[in-house]
Design a protein around this motif. Structure first.
Motif, PDB file in Angstrom:
ATOM      1  N   ASP A  72     -72.115  -3.941  51.154  1.00  0.00           N
ATOM      2  CA  ASP A  72     -73.160  -4.174  50.152  1.00  0.00           C
ATOM      3  C   ASP A  72     -72.798  -5.292  49.179  1.00  0.00           C
ATOM      4  O   ASP A  72     -73.004  -5.175  47.972  1.00  0.00           O
ATOM      5  N   VAL A  73     -72.271  -6.386  49.705  1.00  0.00           N
ATOM      6  CA  VAL A  73     -72.017  -7.564  48.882  1.00  0.00           C
ATOM      7  C   VAL A  73     -73.373  -8.215  48.646  1.00  0.00           C
ATOM      8  O   VAL A  73     -74.120  -8.470  49.595  1.00  0.00           O
ATOM      9  N   GLY A  74     -73.710  -8.460  47.400  1.00  0.00           N
ATOM     10  CA  GLY A  74     -75.009  -9.035  47.061  1.00  0.00           C
ATOM     11  C   GLY A  74     -75.114 -10.490  47.473  1.00  0.00           C
ATOM     12  O   GLY A  74     -74.149 -11.248  47.399  1.00  0.00           O
ATOM     13  N   ALA A  75     -76.306 -10.872  47.920  1.00  0.00           N
ATOM     14  CA  ALA A  75     -76.586 -12.250  48.307  1.00  0.00           C
ATOM     15  C   ALA A  75     -78.032 -12.567  47.952  1.00  0.00           C
ATOM     16  O   ALA A  75     -78.843 -11.658  47.749  1.00  0.00           O
ATOM     17  N   THR A  76     -78.355 -13.844  47.882  1.00  0.00           N
ATOM     18  CA  THR A  76     -79.737 -14.236  47.615  1.00  0.00           C
ATOM     19  C   THR A  76     -80.593 -13.890  48.831  1.00  0.00           C
ATOM     20  O   THR A  76     -80.083 -13.754  49.954  1.00  0.00           O
ATOM     21  N   PHE A  77     -81.900 -13.748  48.620  1.00  0.00           N
ATOM     22  CA  PHE A  77     -82.802 -13.406  49.719  1.00  0.00           C
ATOM     23  C   PHE A  77     -82.788 -14.470  50.811  1.00  0.00           C
ATOM     24  O   PHE A  77     -82.960 -14.166  51.987  1.00  0.00           O
ATOM     25  N   GLU A  78     -82.553 -15.731  50.435  1.00  0.00           N
ATOM     26  CA  GLU A  78     -82.526 -16.823  51.408  1.00  0.00           C
ATOM     27  C   GLU A  78     -81.422 -16.621  52.445  1.00  0.00           C
ATOM     28  O   GLU A  78     -81.562 -17.020  53.599  1.00  0.00           O
ATOM     29  N   ILE A  79     -80.328 -15.998  52.036  1.00  0.00           N
ATOM     30  CA  ILE A  79     -79.225 -15.728  52.960  1.00  0.00           C
ATOM     31  C   ILE A  79     -79.712 -14.796  54.078  1.00  0.00           C
ATOM     32  O   ILE A  79     -79.461 -15.039  55.258  1.00  0.00           O
ATOM     33  N   CYS A  80     -80.436 -13.736  53.729  1.00  0.00           N
ATOM     34  CA  CYS A  80     -80.932 -12.781  54.732  1.00  0.00           C
ATOM     35  C   CYS A  80     -81.969 -13.414  55.660  1.00  0.00           C
ATOM     36  O   CYS A  80     -82.136 -12.964  56.791  1.00  0.00           O
ATOM     37  N   GLU A  81     -82.644 -14.429  55.196  1.00  0.00           N
ATOM     38  CA  GLU A  81     -83.645 -15.095  56.035  1.00  0.00           C
ATOM     39  C   GLU A  81     -82.997 -15.785  57.239  1.00  0.00           C
ATOM     40  O   GLU A  81     -83.674 -16.086  58.212  1.00  0.00           O
ATOM     41  N   ASN A  82     -81.697 -16.048  57.174  1.00  0.00           N
ATOM     42  CA  ASN A  82     -80.979 -16.726  58.255  1.00  0.00           C
ATOM     43  C   ASN A  82     -80.070 -15.780  59.016  1.00  0.00           C
ATOM     44  O   ASN A  82     -79.009 -16.183  59.502  1.00  0.00           O
ATOM     45  N   GLN A  83     -80.484 -14.540  59.133  1.00  0.00           N
ATOM     46  CA  GLN A  83     -79.672 -13.501  59.765  1.00  0.00           C
ATOM     47  C   GLN A  83     -79.255 -13.896  61.184  1.00  0.00           C
ATOM     48  O   GLN A  83     -78.108 -13.714  61.573  1.00  0.00           O
ATOM     49  N   GLU A  84     -80.164 -14.443  61.962  1.00  0.00           N
ATOM     50  CA  GLU A  84     -79.842 -14.791  63.354  1.00  0.00           C
ATOM     51  C   GLU A  84     -78.752 -15.864  63.441  1.00  0.00           C
ATOM     52  O   GLU A  84     -77.989 -15.910  64.398  1.00  0.00           O
TER      53      GLU A  84
END
Length: 137
Positions: A72-84
């Motif tokens: 559960d290290v916090g990241a900006t939402f943009e980071i999750c958008e590049n999951q693949e």
């Protein structure tokens, strides 16, 4: 003899008072010590195990070079958008304190708090070489 008993009682009483004072002080110091132990250094290079978009931020699970799991290290939402791009890859990470919504729900309430988040994630050199396509001959 009476003086010795009185001296012994005062010694026991003094010991009791000092133990009480020490335990009382440790009660007040404990939350600070607990906060300090929670502020673990986040890795600069790690393998991304999972990424989940939450209400307030993206939550990333990382495994550092020592095999230590950081959940559960916090990241900006943009980071999750590049999951693949990043999932199961070794990455370089950059962190920054960012204002985060500090409300009971995802709806904005005007309150924020500063939270250290991953603001940049790039593939490490070792994973870049593994993702290159072979040359056609």
């Amino acid at each position: 003899m009476k003086g010795e008993k009185m001296s012994l009682r005062l010694s026991v009483l003094g010991l009791s008072i000092s133990l009480f004072a020490t335990s009382s002080l440790s009660f007040f110091v404990s939350p600070v010590a607990a906060q300090a132990s929670d502020s673990v250094e986040q890795p600069e290079v790690a393998t991304v195990e999972s990424m989940v978009s939450g209400d307030l931020m993206c939550y990333v699970t990382l495994v550092d070079k020592n095999g230590i799991r950081h959940q559960d290290v916090g990241a900006t939402f943009e980071i999750c958008e590049n999951q693949e791009t990043f999932l199961n890859k070794k990455v370089n990470l950059a962190y920054e304190e960012v204002p985060v919504n500090d409300c009971q729900s995802a709806e904005p309430c005007g309150k924020t708090r500063l939270q250290t988040l991953i603001i940049q994630m790039t593939l490490s050199d070792s994973d870049k070489s593994q993702t290159r396509l072979p040359c056609a001959s």
